[in-house]
Design a protein around this motif. Structure first.
Motif, PDB file in Angstrom:
ATOM      1  N   VAL A  62       0.921  -1.076   0.143  1.00 50.14           N
ATOM      2  CA  VAL A  62      -0.142  -0.014  -0.014  1.00 50.14           C
ATOM      3  C   VAL A  62       0.862   1.202   0.119  1.00 50.14           C
ATOM      4  O   VAL A  62       0.693   2.428   0.430  1.00 50.14           O
ATOM      5  CB  VAL A  62      -0.953   0.091   1.352  1.00 50.14           C
ATOM      6  N   GLU A  63       2.031   0.991  -0.648  1.00 57.97           N
ATOM      7  CA  GLU A  63       2.929   2.200  -0.865  1.00 57.97           C
ATOM      8  C   GLU A  63       3.266   3.064   0.551  1.00 57.97           C
ATOM      9  O   GLU A  63       3.723   4.234   0.347  1.00 57.97           O
ATOM     10  CB  GLU A  63       2.510   3.134  -1.765  1.00 57.97           C
ATOM     11  N   CYS A  64       3.344   2.382   1.681  1.00 50.36           N
ATOM     12  CA  CYS A  64       3.811   2.943   2.937  1.00 50.36           C
ATOM     13  C   CYS A  64       5.394   3.199   2.881  1.00 50.36           C
ATOM     14  O   CYS A  64       5.970   2.545   2.249  1.00 50.36           O
ATOM     15  CB  CYS A  64       3.419   2.349   4.109  1.00 50.36           C
ATOM     16  N   ARG A  65       5.784   4.311   3.783  1.00 49.52           N
ATOM     17  CA  ARG A  65       7.421   4.283   4.003  1.00 49.52           C
ATOM     18  C   ARG A  65       7.572   3.376   5.193  1.00 49.52           C
ATOM     19  O   ARG A  65       6.837   3.421   6.232  1.00 49.52           O
ATOM     20  CB  ARG A  65       7.649   5.563   4.269  1.00 49.52           C
ATOM     21  N   VAL A  66       8.384   2.276   4.993  1.00 51.62           N
ATOM     22  CA  VAL A  66       8.724   1.096   6.048  1.00 51.62           C
ATOM     23  C   VAL A  66       9.771   2.009   6.870  1.00 51.62           C
ATOM     24  O   VAL A  66      10.817   2.382   6.086  1.00 51.62           O
ATOM     25  CB  VAL A  66       9.039   0.354   5.582  1.00 51.62           C
ATOM     26  N   ASN A  67       9.658   2.231   7.985  1.00 51.83           N
ATOM     27  CA  ASN A  67      10.581   2.856   9.078  1.00 51.83           C
ATOM     28  C   ASN A  67      11.814   1.879   9.273  1.00 51.83           C
ATOM     29  O   ASN A  67      11.599   0.624   9.644  1.00 51.83           O
ATOM     30  CB  ASN A  67      10.067   3.174  10.356  1.00 51.83           C
ATOM     31  N   PRO A  68      12.930   2.181   8.922  1.00 54.37           N
ATOM     32  CA  PRO A  68      14.060   1.433   9.205  1.00 54.37           C
ATOM     33  C   PRO A  68      14.254   1.046  10.755  1.00 54.37           C
ATOM     34  O   PRO A  68      14.856   0.058  11.217  1.00 54.37           O
ATOM     35  CB  PRO A  68      15.285   2.335   8.929  1.00 54.37           C
ATOM     36  N   ARG A  69      13.446   1.932  11.604  1.00 54.15           N
ATOM     37  CA  ARG A  69      13.779   1.682  13.145  1.00 54.15           C
ATOM     38  C   ARG A  69      12.242   1.791  13.657  1.00 54.15           C
ATOM     39  O   ARG A  69      11.718   2.959  13.467  1.00 54.15           O
ATOM     40  CB  ARG A  69      14.677   2.691  13.617  1.00 54.15           C
ATOM     41  N   SER A  70      11.685   0.822  14.561  1.00 52.19           N
ATOM     42  CA  SER A  70      10.548   0.980  14.972  1.00 52.19           C
ATOM     43  C   SER A  70      10.702   0.494  16.383  1.00 52.19           C
ATOM     44  O   SER A  70      11.432  -0.412  16.765  1.00 52.19           O
ATOM     45  CB  SER A  70       9.365   0.417  14.278  1.00 52.19           C
ATOM     46  N   ILE A  71       9.670   1.211  17.333  1.00 55.58           N
ATOM     47  CA  ILE A  71       9.848   0.682  18.743  1.00 55.58           C
ATOM     48  C   ILE A  71       8.338  -0.015  19.212  1.00 55.58           C
ATOM     49  O   ILE A  71       7.420   0.568  18.947  1.00 55.58           O
ATOM     50  CB  ILE A  71       9.909   2.103  19.452  1.00 55.58           C
ATOM     51  N   PHE A  72       8.541  -0.971  19.996  1.00 57.49           N
ATOM     52  CA  PHE A  72       7.362  -1.695  20.469  1.00 57.49           C
ATOM     53  C   PHE A  72       7.132  -0.948  22.111  1.00 57.49           C
ATOM     54  O   PHE A  72       8.287  -0.455  22.733  1.00 57.49           O
ATOM     55  CB  PHE A  72       7.765  -2.998  20.956  1.00 57.49           C
ATOM     56  N   ALA A  73       5.832  -0.619  22.355  1.00 59.67           N
ATOM     57  CA  ALA A  73       5.374   0.052  23.406  1.00 59.67           C
ATOM     58  C   ALA A  73       4.508  -0.759  24.173  1.00 59.67           C
ATOM     59  O   ALA A  73       3.758  -1.620  23.849  1.00 59.67           O
ATOM     60  CB  ALA A  73       4.981   1.217  22.987  1.00 59.67           C
ATOM     61  N   ARG A  74       4.343  -0.298  25.513  1.00 56.18           N
ATOM     62  CA  ARG A  74       3.420  -0.849  26.263  1.00 56.18           C
ATOM     63  C   ARG A  74       2.254  -0.045  26.248  1.00 56.18           C
ATOM     64  O   ARG A  74       2.215   1.315  26.536  1.00 56.18           O
ATOM     65  CB  ARG A  74       3.864  -1.245  27.611  1.00 56.18           C
ATOM     66  N   LYS A  75       0.919  -0.459  25.953  1.00 55.57           N
ATOM     67  CA  LYS A  75      -0.338   0.105  26.003  1.00 55.57           C
ATOM     68  C   LYS A  75      -1.080  -0.517  27.174  1.00 55.57           C
ATOM     69  O   LYS A  75      -1.698  -1.457  27.261  1.00 55.57           O
ATOM     70  CB  LYS A  75      -1.022  -0.285  24.784  1.00 55.57           C
ATOM     71  N   ASN A  76      -1.123   0.658  28.286  1.00 58.54           N
ATOM     72  CA  ASN A  76      -1.541   0.138  29.574  1.00 58.54           C
ATOM     73  C   ASN A  76      -3.248   0.233  29.878  1.00 58.54           C
ATOM     74  O   ASN A  76      -3.548   1.342  29.509  1.00 58.54           O
ATOM     75  CB  ASN A  76      -0.981   0.803  30.472  1.00 58.54           C
ATOM     76  N   TYR A  77      -3.901  -0.709  30.104  1.00 58.35           N
ATOM     77  CA  TYR A  77      -5.008  -0.652  30.470  1.00 58.35           C
ATOM     78  C   TYR A  77      -5.639  -1.921  30.981  1.00 58.35           C
ATOM     79  O   TYR A  77      -4.963  -2.917  30.885  1.00 58.35           O
ATOM     80  CB  TYR A  77      -6.148  -0.627  29.268  1.00 58.35           C
ATOM     81  N   PHE A  78      -6.844  -1.898  31.865  1.00 50.58           N
ATOM     82  CA  PHE A  78      -7.067  -3.195  32.411  1.00 50.58           C
ATOM     83  C   PHE A  78      -8.302  -3.678  32.009  1.00 50.58           C
ATOM     84  O   PHE A  78      -9.169  -3.134  31.566  1.00 50.58           O
ATOM     85  CB  PHE A  78      -7.256  -2.844  33.933  1.00 50.58           C
ATOM     86  N   TYR A  79      -8.190  -5.002  31.781  1.00 55.59           N
ATOM     87  CA  TYR A  79      -9.449  -5.718  31.174  1.00 55.59           C
ATOM     88  C   TYR A  79      -9.068  -7.311  31.595  1.00 55.59           C
ATOM     89  O   TYR A  79      -7.998  -7.712  31.500  1.00 55.59           O
ATOM     90  CB  TYR A  79      -9.691  -5.546  29.615  1.00 55.59           C
ATOM     91  N   PRO A  80     -10.063  -7.944  31.730  1.00 58.05           N
ATOM     92  CA  PRO A  80      -9.705  -9.515  32.166  1.00 58.05           C
ATOM     93  C   PRO A  80      -9.231 -10.260  31.079  1.00 58.05           C
ATOM     94  O   PRO A  80      -8.507 -11.219  31.482  1.00 58.05           O
ATOM     95  CB  PRO A  80     -11.259  -9.812  32.536  1.00 58.05           C
ATOM     96  N   ASP A  81      -9.181  -9.883  29.967  1.00 57.50           N
ATOM     97  CA  ASP A  81      -8.634 -10.826  29.063  1.00 57.50           C
ATOM     98  C   ASP A  81      -7.363 -10.225  28.598  1.00 57.50           C
ATOM     99  O   ASP A  81      -6.749 -10.595  27.653  1.00 57.50           O
ATOM    100  CB  ASP A  81      -9.477 -10.915  27.747  1.00 57.50           C
ATOM    101  N   LEU A  82      -6.743  -9.332  29.466  1.00 53.18           N
ATOM    102  CA  LEU A  82      -5.417  -8.760  29.066  1.00 53.18           C
ATOM    103  C   LEU A  82      -4.688  -9.113  30.299  1.00 53.18           C
ATOM    104  O   LEU A  82      -4.508  -8.475  31.258  1.00 53.18           O
ATOM    105  CB  LEU A  82      -5.155  -7.216  28.854  1.00 53.18           C
ATOM    106  N   PRO A  83      -4.047 -10.280  30.223  1.00 54.08           N
ATOM    107  CA  PRO A  83      -3.433 -10.856  31.660  1.00 54.08           C
ATOM    108  C   PRO A  83      -2.055  -9.988  32.067  1.00 54.08           C
ATOM    109  O   PRO A  83      -1.868 -10.093  33.320  1.00 54.08           O
ATOM    110  CB  PRO A  83      -2.815 -12.377  31.100  1.00 54.08           C
TER     111      PRO A  83
END
Length: 477
Positions: free
Chosen positions: A67-88
């Motif tokens: 889809v003709e995106c620019r693929v970033n040579p460097r990307s970061i994984f982050a923590r998305k914080n929220y509480f829900y029973p199915d998110l251990p």
């Protein structure tokens, strides 16, 4: 014309077809016993460390390139914080400030017109589990099999202006994912699902209105209905002089209405921060070159080629290229000797009907392309009539039978012997003097009656073209 213009953006979650999860080796197989595809990593046990699945990265990059995106040579994984029973873990591993790819575009067809929809970003993340709500004992359960399954989140620009455009965008996006063979696109199983953001603004106004988010829409029809309802709901609010509330809403499929779920979260509500257990993802340029070279011909390019090479109508080309396996089947039929027009006409009527009734995918059809080419050849050579071909097709389609052998075994070869048919035609004329008189009195449409009588007497095996010629010769003389 409405006084308001809808502004629609979509967030699509596509489950990637990897054998294992994104940060552990657990299976991603659907339909297993609850909580059987789990391990200490995906259930968030203390002290465990995630390890990134390279195949998931490959699939994500291929989608971005498609889809003709620019693929970033460097990307970061982050923590998305929220509480829900199915998110251990109490957080979801996702990407935020530095995603895998950005700034793409996707062209969609709206009749003869082509519209371009911008793609803001594509990022990778892990899926959450699934909550199962009982009905009798008012108890809820959690199945963590889906926890850690790799997802691509594909976020569009707010470029769509109607539910129809939103559905066209979703279909085009799904087709690319399936063509790339990185997602099965199964909306019922949740491997392709959508959240929609919708707001209204007065016609001609540039600023956006207050938006609502519609969560977890899992069919094209539901997307269409939910957006139509939400547009009407917001129009009523604005017409009454009230303000639309920014919130997340759910679509009630049975009643066809949206209902408030919660206030709309913003990014700061999730307290994103880089995951300390995962190093930055750095992509080697050679990987992107290799993955780009492996991309297949994509739906839009295939559609244009079908229009040019096979001279199909726009609607036929769009339908045939909507599913990769259907397009490949069509080209195999043509390669086996059938004309493109005949193959398209048969596939878009008789074949698609049988596929729907049998609940099959195009790739599951056991009636091979060369067998369909042989059936079309029997019609072209007038060995059998089109009516007989349609009559026998359901059986030979289901069983994968050879059409030539079937026709011979059943004695269905079309009668094209003039002398044999002349006798039957004369017999029909002699048996129906009143209809003959009416025909010769000007009721020319009665020729269909006579053709039907001849076909009945020959059990549908008479050559229809020859029958018409012989009837015209006798009745008009």
């Amino acid at each position: 014309m409405s006084a308001y213009e809808p502004v629609i953006g979509l967030e699509v979650h596509a489950q990637l077809k990897t054998a294992s999860k994104i940060f552990c080796s657990c299976s991603t197989a659907f339909g297993r016993e609850p909580n059987s595809n789990t391990c200490p990593v995906c259930t968030g046990m203390p002290g465990v460390l995630p390890v990134l699945n390279k195949r998931a990265v490959e699939f994500g990059a291929k989608m971005a390139l498609a889809v003709e995106c620019r693929v970033n040579p460097r990307s970061i994984f982050a923590r998305k914080n929220y509480f829900y029973p199915d998110l251990p873990k109490g957080y979801q591993i996702s990407q935020y400030e530095e995603p895998l790819a950005e700034f793409g575009r996707l062209s969609i067809s709206m009749g003869e017109a082509i519209k371009e929809v911008g793609i803001t970003r594509i990022h990778m993340e892990e899926d959450a589990g699934k909550s199962l709500h009982g009905t009798g004992d008012r108890t809820s359960y959690v199945d963590l099999n889906r926890t850690g399954v790799p997802l691509l989140e594909i976020v569009s620009e707010p470029d769509m202006r109607s539910p129809e455009e939103a559905v066209a965008y979703l279909k085009a996006l799904r087709a690319i994912l399936v063509y790339l063979d990185i997602c099965d696109g199964n909306m019922e199983e949740g491997s392709f699902r959508c959240d929609a953001n919708i707001s209204l603004r007065p016609q001609g106004q540039e600023a956006f209105g207050t938006r609502t988010e519609l969560k977890n829409l899992n069919s094209f029809r539901h997307v269409q209905r939910a957006l139509e309802y939400e547009i009407a709901r917001q129009e009523d609010i604005l017409d009454d002089g009230d303000a639309v509330v920014q919130e997340t809403r759910l679509f009630d499929v049975d009643k066809g209405v949206t209902r408030s779920m919660r206030g709309k979260e913003e990014a700061h509500d999730y307290r994103y921060f880089p995951d300390p257990d995962l190093v930055p993802l750095c992509l080697d340029e050679s990987w992107l070159t290799t993955w780009g070279a492996e991309l297949p011909e994509l739906p839009e390019a295939k559609r244009r080629r079908f229009l040019d090479d096979y001279e199909l109508s726009l609607d036929d080309a769009q339908t045939l290229t909507g599913e990769r396996e259907l397009a490949e089947y069509f080209e195999a039929v043509v390669a086996a000797g059938a004309s493109a027009k005949a193959a398209a006409n048969w596939m878009l009527t008789e074949m698609l009907r049988e596929i729907r009734e049998a609940g099959l995918a195009p790739g599951e059809v056991c009636f091979r392309p060369e067998q369909l080419a042989a059936l079309l050849d029997l019609i072209e050579k007038q060995t059998i009539s089109r009516k007989i071909a349609k009559d026998i097709y359901p059986e030979i389609f289901r069983e994968g039978l050879d059409p030539e052998q079937y026709v011979q075994d059943k004695g269905l070869v079309q009668i094209s012997d003039t002398s044999a048919l002349e006798a039957v035609v004369q017999e029909v004329i002699d048996e129906n003097p009143a209809e003959v008189e009416a025909y010769q009195g000007g009721k020319k449409k009665l020729v269909g009656f006579f053709v039907g009588q001849v076909m009945r007497k020959t059990q549908g095996q008479a050559n229809p073209k020859l029958v018409n010629e012989l009837l015209a010769k006798r009745l008009d003389s």
